[in-house]
Structures are given as C-alpha cells and as structure tokens.
Design a protein around this motif. Structure first.
Motif, PDB file in Angstrom:
ATOM      1  N   LEU A  75      37.860 -17.649  -7.168  1.00  0.00           N
ATOM      2  CA  LEU A  75      38.325 -17.261  -6.229  1.00  0.00           C
ATOM      3  C   LEU A  75      37.728 -18.679  -5.048  1.00  0.00           C
ATOM      4  O   LEU A  75      38.738 -18.819  -4.157  1.00  0.00           O
ATOM      5  N   LEU A  76      36.662 -19.329  -4.845  1.00  0.00           N
ATOM      6  CA  LEU A  76      35.952 -19.504  -3.568  1.00  0.00           C
ATOM      7  C   LEU A  76      36.288 -21.070  -4.270  1.00  0.00           C
ATOM      8  O   LEU A  76      35.563 -22.277  -3.526  1.00  0.00           O
ATOM      9  N   LYS A  77      36.203 -21.122  -5.496  1.00  0.00           N
ATOM     10  CA  LYS A  77      36.475 -22.578  -6.080  1.00  0.00           C
ATOM     11  C   LYS A  77      38.073 -23.734  -6.114  1.00  0.00           C
ATOM     12  O   LYS A  77      38.376 -24.917  -5.794  1.00  0.00           O
ATOM     13  N   LEU A  78      38.829 -22.384  -5.488  1.00  0.00           N
ATOM     14  CA  LEU A  78      40.051 -23.215  -4.967  1.00  0.00           C
ATOM     15  C   LEU A  78      39.986 -23.574  -3.758  1.00  0.00           C
ATOM     16  O   LEU A  78      39.471 -23.358  -2.976  1.00  0.00           O
ATOM     17  N   ALA A  79      41.342 -24.407  -4.047  1.00  0.00           N
ATOM     18  CA  ALA A  79      40.066 -25.223  -2.353  1.00  0.00           C
ATOM     19  C   ALA A  79      41.586 -25.440  -0.877  1.00  0.00           C
ATOM     20  O   ALA A  79      42.076 -25.759  -0.181  1.00  0.00           O
ATOM     21  N   TRP A  80      40.871 -23.792  -0.890  1.00  0.00           N
ATOM     22  CA  TRP A  80      41.611 -23.190   0.315  1.00  0.00           C
ATOM     23  C   TRP A  80      41.082 -23.822   1.893  1.00  0.00           C
ATOM     24  O   TRP A  80      39.647 -23.657   1.547  1.00  0.00           O
ATOM     25  N   ILE A  81      41.808 -23.658   2.972  1.00  0.00           N
ATOM     26  CA  ILE A  81      40.798 -23.619   4.265  1.00  0.00           C
ATOM     27  C   ILE A  81      40.646 -22.559   4.882  1.00  0.00           C
ATOM     28  O   ILE A  81      42.134 -21.884   5.510  1.00  0.00           O
ATOM     29  N   ARG A  82      39.826 -21.704   5.218  1.00  0.00           N
ATOM     30  CA  ARG A  82      40.197 -20.444   6.454  1.00  0.00           C
ATOM     31  C   ARG A  82      40.250 -21.128   7.829  1.00  0.00           C
ATOM     32  O   ARG A  82      40.079 -21.916   8.248  1.00  0.00           O
ATOM     33  N   ASN A 127      45.696  -7.334  -7.322  1.00  0.00           N
ATOM     34  CA  ASN A 127      45.017  -8.200  -5.916  1.00  0.00           C
ATOM     35  C   ASN A 127      43.556  -7.431  -5.798  1.00  0.00           C
ATOM     36  O   ASN A 127      43.247  -6.706  -6.645  1.00  0.00           O
ATOM     37  N   VAL A 128      42.849  -8.581  -5.333  1.00  0.00           N
ATOM     38  CA  VAL A 128      41.837  -8.761  -5.139  1.00  0.00           C
ATOM     39  C   VAL A 128      41.445  -8.728  -4.126  1.00  0.00           C
ATOM     40  O   VAL A 128      41.699  -9.224  -3.444  1.00  0.00           O
ATOM     41  N   ASP A 129      40.081  -8.523  -3.708  1.00  0.00           N
ATOM     42  CA  ASP A 129      39.681  -8.209  -1.982  1.00  0.00           C
ATOM     43  C   ASP A 129      38.713  -9.264  -1.623  1.00  0.00           C
ATOM     44  O   ASP A 129      37.822  -8.837  -2.138  1.00  0.00           O
ATOM     45  N   LEU A 130      38.773 -10.247  -1.482  1.00  0.00           N
ATOM     46  CA  LEU A 130      37.642 -11.517  -0.474  1.00  0.00           C
ATOM     47  C   LEU A 130      37.688 -11.774   0.744  1.00  0.00           C
ATOM     48  O   LEU A 130      38.009 -11.916   1.045  1.00  0.00           O
ATOM     49  N   PRO A 131      36.645 -10.563   1.084  1.00  0.00           N
ATOM     50  CA  PRO A 131      36.566 -10.509   2.114  1.00  0.00           C
ATOM     51  C   PRO A 131      36.158 -11.715   3.009  1.00  0.00           C
ATOM     52  O   PRO A 131      34.731 -12.294   2.956  1.00  0.00           O
ATOM     53  N   ASN A 132      37.413 -12.162   4.103  1.00  0.00           N
ATOM     54  CA  ASN A 132      36.900 -13.160   4.567  1.00  0.00           C
ATOM     55  C   ASN A 132      36.148 -13.694   5.752  1.00  0.00           C
ATOM     56  O   ASN A 132      35.473 -14.876   5.966  1.00  0.00           O
ATOM     57  N   GLY A 133      35.385 -12.512   6.197  1.00  0.00           N
ATOM     58  CA  GLY A 133      34.361 -13.009   7.228  1.00  0.00           C
ATOM     59  C   GLY A 133      32.844 -12.760   6.258  1.00  0.00           C
ATOM     60  O   GLY A 133      31.458 -13.055   6.996  1.00  0.00           O
ATOM     61  N   MET A 134      32.894 -12.429   4.752  1.00  0.00           N
ATOM     62  CA  MET A 134      31.861 -13.039   4.376  1.00  0.00           C
ATOM     63  C   MET A 134      31.705 -15.049   3.857  1.00  0.00           C
ATOM     64  O   MET A 134      30.827 -14.454   2.995  1.00  0.00           O
ATOM     65  N   LEU A 135      32.136 -15.601   4.397  1.00  0.00           N
ATOM     66  CA  LEU A 135      32.636 -16.561   3.367  1.00  0.00           C
ATOM     67  C   LEU A 135      33.119 -17.437   4.899  1.00  0.00           C
ATOM     68  O   LEU A 135      32.149 -18.594   4.992  1.00  0.00           O
ATOM     69  N   ASP A 136      31.514 -16.957   5.830  1.00  0.00           N
ATOM     70  CA  ASP A 136      31.346 -17.970   7.343  1.00  0.00           C
ATOM     71  C   ASP A 136      31.006 -19.040   6.907  1.00  0.00           C
ATOM     72  O   ASP A 136      31.162 -20.268   7.904  1.00  0.00           O
ATOM     73  N   ASP A 160      29.974 -19.768  -7.797  1.00  0.00           N
ATOM     74  CA  ASP A 160      28.999 -18.202  -7.944  1.00  0.00           C
ATOM     75  C   ASP A 160      28.410 -17.717  -7.883  1.00  0.00           C
ATOM     76  O   ASP A 160      28.459 -16.314  -7.649  1.00  0.00           O
ATOM     77  N   ASP A 161      27.218 -18.649  -7.112  1.00  0.00           N
ATOM     78  CA  ASP A 161      26.614 -17.908  -7.188  1.00  0.00           C
ATOM     79  C   ASP A 161      26.283 -16.837  -5.704  1.00  0.00           C
ATOM     80  O   ASP A 161      25.710 -16.204  -5.083  1.00  0.00           O
ATOM     81  N   PHE A 162      27.159 -17.973  -4.603  1.00  0.00           N
ATOM     82  CA  PHE A 162      27.691 -17.267  -3.279  1.00  0.00           C
ATOM     83  C   PHE A 162      28.000 -16.208  -3.393  1.00  0.00           C
ATOM     84  O   PHE A 162      27.324 -15.121  -2.588  1.00  0.00           O
ATOM     85  N   LEU A 163      28.788 -15.910  -4.373  1.00  0.00           N
ATOM     86  CA  LEU A 163      29.391 -14.954  -4.099  1.00  0.00           C
ATOM     87  C   LEU A 163      29.013 -13.023  -4.711  1.00  0.00           C
ATOM     88  O   LEU A 163      29.494 -12.506  -3.858  1.00  0.00           O
ATOM     89  N   LYS A 164      28.486 -13.752  -5.965  1.00  0.00           N
ATOM     90  CA  LYS A 164      27.276 -12.722  -6.539  1.00  0.00           C
ATOM     91  C   LYS A 164      25.840 -12.720  -4.971  1.00  0.00           C
ATOM     92  O   LYS A 164      25.883 -11.310  -5.030  1.00  0.00           O
ATOM     93  N   ARG A 165      25.660 -13.306  -4.413  1.00  0.00           N
ATOM     94  CA  ARG A 165      24.700 -13.101  -3.112  1.00  0.00           C
ATOM     95  C   ARG A 165      25.340 -12.267  -2.280  1.00  0.00           C
ATOM     96  O   ARG A 165      25.218 -11.366  -1.506  1.00  0.00           O
TER      97      ARG A 165
END
Length: 361
Positions: free
Chosen positions: A231-238, A296-305, A329-334
C-alpha cells in the motif's frame, strides 16, 4: 498556486460547485474537467466504456457550453494507446478527422492524447487544438519530456512511477516548463507488468454495450494485495505533501477517477487536497470515496506524515528494488498493527486467484 484537473461527472450542478470552490480557495483552483463520449465514440481511452458516465454528443455540448460560461476548461480524453492502425489508413484518418471536427463544432479545443500518430493528425488539421500528453505516454525522464515538447505538446502528465523521484521531476520541469502535471491519487501497482497491455485492452473497449474485461484489473489487484507494505509502494501523493512538489516547480495536479464519478465523491476528494489535510483513511482519497471492491482496508492518513521525507531529501532514495529495501514494509509495521490488512488481503488473494482465467463464463 495549485491547478487541478478532475474527472467530469457531466452535471451542471457540479460545475457550479466547482465555481464556488474556486472562489473559496486562494491557493488552489480546478482549471479543467476531463472526460469523453460513451455514445457513438470511435476512439477509446484509458477507461472501459461501461465504467464511465453514459454521455452522447448533445449532453457533452451542453456541458461544454456551461463549462465555458463558468470559465472552466474541458479536456477531451483521446488517450487510447492503440487505435488498431486506423491512424495509418486513409479511411481511418478521414474518420478520425471527421470525429475531431464534430468535437470542435461543440466546443472541444483541448485533448489528452497518448498516440504520437494521433498527435500528428491533430496538428495537421490546424484547428487550434491544444494537446496534453497522457500519463499513458510513460514520460519518465527529461529527455522524453523534451521530445514531446518538440512534438508541440503544450502540457504533459508524467508517468505515475516517478511521483516520488523529486530529482527526475525537477529535471523534467526544467526542460519542459511549468505545465508538468502529476496524478495524486495513484491506485495502480507501481511498475506493473500488465499496465501497458491493460491500456491496449481498454483502448478497444469503446462499445458501451460490452462488459469490460477483468483479466488485467484482477491481476493488478493481486499485485496490490501481496503484502500490507505494498500500500505504501503505490505512488500516491498525500494532500499534506503537495507543498513539496510546489517547491520544485510542480503546480499542476490531476485526480484520476472517471470510473468513480458514478458512485464516488470527486468533489470531496479534491477539497481534501485543496485543504492540504485529511483526517481519515487514505484509501478513500485514492478511490475517490467509491466502493471499488469488497476488500477495503484502513490506512490512516495521519500516520504517514513523515513517510515521504527521505524520498524528498535523499537523491535516488528509492532504487526500485524492494527485495533489498524494506523501507515501506518496515515503516508500516512501526506505525500500526497490520494484522487486519493482512487478513483482508489474504481473502482478496483467494478471491482473485479464483478469477485468473482469461475468459468469463
């Protein structure tokens, strides 16, 4: 200033809401909407016909007239990656020209195009049309951007895969000029091997009576559901990260989602980007609040600052070799408990694995 291109839902009420939003915000504006005919259309695009609004020439004419009255551009999508060689026959060229003249007569003057041959046909007509090179062109370097500029393209949408390569984006901006656009709500798997073939398939899917094929879309989903870190490897822009792109000269942004205008909420999505903040599930923005599937999954935007920080600060931070880099992978697990994502993805993989046949019964 941020300039946004968003999918058209072809509702006059939405155009009036866009006008209101443009007046409300001082640092952002929706400068255009984009879309295409789905009735009596001869050139495909990046979306299957059964997934986009049912629009005929009369509806489009009315929509363009109201758009112009309100000072909003309309961009017609001609970004098929394959025209079946119609662009190389006299009969095909004449049909394309007649179609373009029909569009000109109802007020179309801007096109998003993928095929260089189609670009040439448009140029030779000398009708004052302006061309934006589609993301389907896979513009991923300064050299490639310059070649399209040499072809008299006025505006480009870069390859989604370089969204986090700030060094390359800055180089493209330096050679092409200000009208370099990036897609913010990227949902496709990065470096997907099916991408170009999927574009070719949808290019031929211009019959609104057909049901779109799912072969490539299902395989794309399988790639996205490999691990939670994908999910974090997708090239989105917050929304919160737009200022980083502005700092290197990128002011144009695009919302993808023509397939979401029926059941989603494009305006709610764009307002989150205008606010440069969103407290909620990032996946909602990527899908434009459209229920795309049951997994559908929940990927909280606030934790990606701070996720994007090393991509911005360190040149070539991403080597595009995930086997040797575990950053995502490590970022998400943290940041969160990923067990619910893994459970959902496990169900998704089981479902899509069962749909891997080429043909539907």
């Amino acid at each position: 200033m941020y300039y946004f291109s968003i999918p058209a839902d072809f509702k006059v009420s939405t155009l009036h809401y866009i006008k209101e939003i443009n007046s409300k915000y001082k640092n952002a504006i929706i400068y255009e909407t984009y879309g295409q005919l789905s009735v009596e259309n001869i050139i495909g695009s990046g979306r299957a016909s059964d997934l986009i609004p049912n629009i005929d020439i009369c509806c489009l004419k009315h929509y363009i007239e109201e758009s112009k009255r309100l000072g909003i551009n309309f961009n017609y999508t001609l970004n098929a990656s394959c025209l079946g060689n119609a662009e190389f026959s006299r009969k095909g060229i004449n049909q394309i020209r007649e179609f373009l003249i029909k569009l000109k007569d109802i007020g179309v003057s801007y096109f998003t195009v993928a095929s260089p041959a189609l670009m040439q046909i448009i140029h030779e007509m000398n009708c004052g049309f302006e061309i934006k090179a589609s993301t389907v062109c896979c513009i991923n370097s300064a050299n490639k951007a310059l070649l399209y500029k040499d072809e008299l393209v006025k505006h480009i949408v870069v390859d989604e895969s370089i969204n986090r390569d700030f060094f390359t984006l800055k180089a493209i901006r330096s050679v092409f000029g200000s009208r370099v656009e990036v897609i913010v709500n990227v949902i496709c798997h990065k470096d997907c091997i099916y991408e170009q073939f999927h574009h070719n398939q949808t290019s031929h899917d211009i019959d609104s009576d057909k049901q779109s094929a799912t072969f490539y879309s299902h395989r794309c989903m399988l790639q996205r559901c490999k691990t939670a870190g994908t999910l974090l490897k997708l090239a989105w822009i917050r929304p919160e990260d737009l200022h980083l792109y502005e700092s290197i000269g990128i002011q144009y942004f695009k919302l993808q989602g023509r397939q979401a205008v029926k059941d989603g909420d494009i305006m709610r999505t764009v307002e989150a980007y205008f606010d440069e903040a969103y407290e909620g599930n990032l996946m909602d923005l990527l899908n434009c609040f459209s229920p795309t599937n049951s997994f559908n999954v929940d990927l909280p935007n606030g934790m990606l600052d701070d996720f994007i920080t090393p991509f911005y600060n360190i040149p070539n931070f991403c080597s595009n070799n995930c086997t040797s880099c575990k950053y995502c992978d490590d970022f998400l697990k943290r940041k969160m408990d990923i067990s619910h994502i893994e459970q959902t993805f496990d169900m998704a993989r089981q479902f899509y694995e069962a749909q891997k046949g080429l043909y539907e019964e």
